[in-house]
Design a protein around this motif. Sequence first.
Motif, short mmCIF file in Angstrom:
data_model
loop_
_atom_site.label_atom_id
_atom_site.label_comp_id
_atom_site.label_asym_id
_atom_site.label_seq_id
_atom_site.Cartn_x
_atom_site.Cartn_y
_atom_site.Cartn_z
N VAL A 90 -7.50 10.01 19.02
CA VAL A 90 -8.11 10.59 20.21
C VAL A 90 -8.74 9.51 21.08
N HIS A 91 -9.56 8.68 20.48
CA HIS A 91 -10.29 7.68 21.26
C HIS A 91 -9.35 6.70 21.97
N GLY A 92 -8.28 6.29 21.30
CA GLY A 92 -7.39 5.30 21.90
C GLY A 92 -6.79 5.79 23.21
N THR A 93 -6.31 7.02 23.23
CA THR A 93 -5.69 7.54 24.45
C THR A 93 -6.73 7.92 25.49
N VAL A 94 -7.85 8.51 25.07
CA VAL A 94 -8.93 8.82 26.00
C VAL A 94 -9.42 7.55 26.69
N ASN A 95 -9.56 6.47 25.95
CA ASN A 95 -10.08 5.23 26.53
C ASN A 95 -9.09 4.61 27.50
N ASP A 112 0.04 6.52 23.05
CA ASP A 112 -0.21 5.49 22.05
C ASP A 112 0.13 6.04 20.68
N SER A 113 0.51 5.14 19.77
CA SER A 113 0.79 5.50 18.39
C SER A 113 -0.19 4.81 17.47
N PHE A 114 -0.50 5.44 16.34
CA PHE A 114 -1.54 4.94 15.45
C PHE A 114 -1.00 4.91 14.02
N VAL A 115 -1.10 3.72 13.41
CA VAL A 115 -0.47 3.48 12.11
C VAL A 115 -1.40 2.73 11.17
N VAL A 116 -2.70 2.93 11.32
CA VAL A 116 -3.70 2.15 10.60
C VAL A 116 -3.67 2.43 9.09
N GLN A 117 -3.97 1.39 8.31
CA GLN A 117 -4.21 1.52 6.87
C GLN A 117 -5.47 0.74 6.53
N PRO A 118 -6.40 1.33 5.77
CA PRO A 118 -6.36 2.69 5.23
C PRO A 118 -6.57 3.74 6.33
N LEU A 119 -6.20 4.97 6.02
CA LEU A 119 -6.32 6.03 7.01
C LEU A 119 -7.77 6.36 7.32
N ARG A 120 -8.67 6.09 6.39
CA ARG A 120 -10.10 6.30 6.60
C ARG A 120 -10.82 4.99 6.29
N PHE A 121 -11.76 4.60 7.13
CA PHE A 121 -12.46 3.33 7.02
C PHE A 121 -13.90 3.54 7.46
N PRO A 122 -14.81 2.61 7.18
CA PRO A 122 -16.20 2.79 7.59
C PRO A 122 -16.31 3.01 9.10
N GLY A 123 -16.88 4.13 9.48
CA GLY A 123 -17.08 4.42 10.90
C GLY A 123 -16.03 5.31 11.53
#
Length: 365
Positions: free
Chosen positions: A105-110, A86-97
């Motif tokens: 890590v979580h996306g591929t582990v899940n 999986d690829s991850f391109v979220v903005q902002p890079l840091r968010f609540p939680g």
Amino acid sequence: MRSDYLSSGPGFAEGEVIERIEAFRRRRPRLRDELVTLAHGAGGKSSAALVDAVFVEAFRNEALEELGDGAVLALPSGERLALSTDSFVVQPLRFPGGSIGHLAVHGTVNDLACSGAVPRWLSAAFVLEEGFPVAELKEIVADMAAAAAAAGVQIVTGDTKVVPRGAADGLFVTTAGVGVIPAGRTFPAVRTGDRLILSGTMGDHGTAVMLARGDLAIEADVDSDTAAVSDLVETLLAAAPGTRWLRDPTRGGVGTTCNELAQATGLGVVLDEAALPVRPVVNGACEMLGIDPLHVANEGKVVAVVGPDEVDDGLAAMRAHPLGRDAVVVGEITEQPGSTVVLRTAFGGTRIVDMLVGDPLPRIC
């Protein structure tokens, strides 16, 4: 961007309702675009059309055509592995939680966990934009290390590329993972009468990221649900070993995940609107934005199909786990309308829940 609507209340004869459902069911996503758009990455109809017409068509093989969260691969020794990327391109890079590091890590582990595997190893590849702060990179990598340790996996290889300023949005991360499927673990076929369990509230991650961007003029206390669900899945499978099907409802949300289930099995999925768990603050934000919570991403939830003889045990086991304390039965599998998701509304009617259409959300995973 609400789901397509079909009323079974006053004004529609029963035969007309069935005819409309059948017409809806025959509509398959087809790639009609000549250029890639943001909608092709939103996890809905456009994404499905792109995957089918381009990638599955080019790479067609038995493992790929399953279109699961990960490919299940049999070794000559008889052992089975699951492989996911999986690829991850979220903005902002840091968010609540959380941050993009947690998601990577979580996306591929899940995905591995929902393929029935015990996650073991990850690779990580980074595309860095020239000028990205090294201190921020260290923080994100530290998030990844902490998430991997908590999930019981090791990051064992990787790659780094740097592109010129303006050629990337700060940082992109790609992870791939390998998990081991325990001997004898299988998923029986989904059947009519099976129940759907959702492990907790919908839409927390997508809403947290949307609000964190700061351009919606909405203030609300919403944290992402990003978490590794592998231990939760093992808890469920220990209590309900006959579990039929598992998915983590990320891009496109629970609505799109249920459509994937309906299309894969040819059966109907009937959801109960009154049972769907949504935090009031998330529901309020979605109403203000005109977005259905069924189509908002989650990053720490599981949708499970469990037989009626095991549903009580499975639900109790999930509720005893910290990540499943809000688990609830949200629907059932029916023979008709086949290949379709229907929501029983609180007003006694029904509406069809389609896959996510278009790109109503900012990038959230």
